[in-house]
Design a protein around this motif. Structure first.
Motif, mmCIF file in Angstrom:
data_model
loop_
_atom_site.group_PDB
_atom_site.id
_atom_site.type_symbol
_atom_site.label_atom_id
_atom_site.label_comp_id
_atom_site.label_asym_id
_atom_site.label_seq_id
_atom_site.Cartn_x
_atom_site.Cartn_y
_atom_site.Cartn_z
ATOM 1 N N ASP A 153 -4.611 6.859 -2.659
ATOM 2 C CA ASP A 153 -5.351 6.189 -3.718
ATOM 3 C C ASP A 153 -4.546 6.261 -4.989
ATOM 4 O O ASP A 153 -4.184 7.349 -5.444
ATOM 5 N N GLU A 154 -4.255 5.126 -5.573
ATOM 6 C CA GLU A 154 -3.428 5.082 -6.784
ATOM 7 C C GLU A 154 -4.088 5.779 -7.965
ATOM 8 O O GLU A 154 -3.446 6.198 -8.890
ATOM 9 N N THR A 155 -5.424 5.908 -7.918
ATOM 10 C CA THR A 155 -6.132 6.544 -9.024
ATOM 11 C C THR A 155 -6.438 8.014 -8.731
ATOM 12 O O THR A 155 -7.183 8.638 -9.444
ATOM 13 N N ALA A 156 -5.863 8.544 -7.661
ATOM 14 C CA ALA A 156 -6.111 9.937 -7.315
ATOM 15 C C ALA A 156 -5.720 10.842 -8.473
ATOM 16 O O ALA A 156 -4.697 10.674 -9.105
ATOM 17 N N GLU A 181 0.827 -1.208 0.000
ATOM 18 C CA GLU A 181 0.000 0.000 0.000
ATOM 19 C C GLU A 181 0.865 1.263 0.000
ATOM 20 O O GLU A 181 1.879 1.344 0.692
#
Length: 84
Positions: A77-80, A47
């Motif tokens: 969040d990886e998609t931020a 994470e």
């Protein structure tokens, strides 16, 4: 504040009573260095996290500050930033 990725658990079968419930995690920060950070969020291996260091980390806890100098304060969040 530092950005890093959790790469392992650190098990401490004995620790000071002043340290609250939580886990010690090994975090690799940007640039390759590693540190041990205290986690109350339930972060897992792999994470991406935000880590606060120094007296700011310890002052987050109510009452007397425990002997903690690195605290995971958020999960990234990886998609931020991605458009939805």
């Amino acid at each position: 504040m530092l950005r890093g990725r959790v790469i392992g658990n650190v098990w401490a079968s004995r620790r000071l009573d002043e340290i609250p419930s939580g886990a010690f995690l090994e975090v690799q920060i940007e640039g390759g260095a590693t540190l041990i950070a205290f986690d109350v969020l339930g972060s897992g291996i792999g994470e991406s996290v935000l880590v606060s260091t120094g007296s700011v980390a310890a002052s987050w806890f109510p009452g007397a500050a425990p002997p903690i100098d690195a605290l995971i304060i958020g999960s990234i969040d990886e998609t931020a930033g991605a458009q939805q």
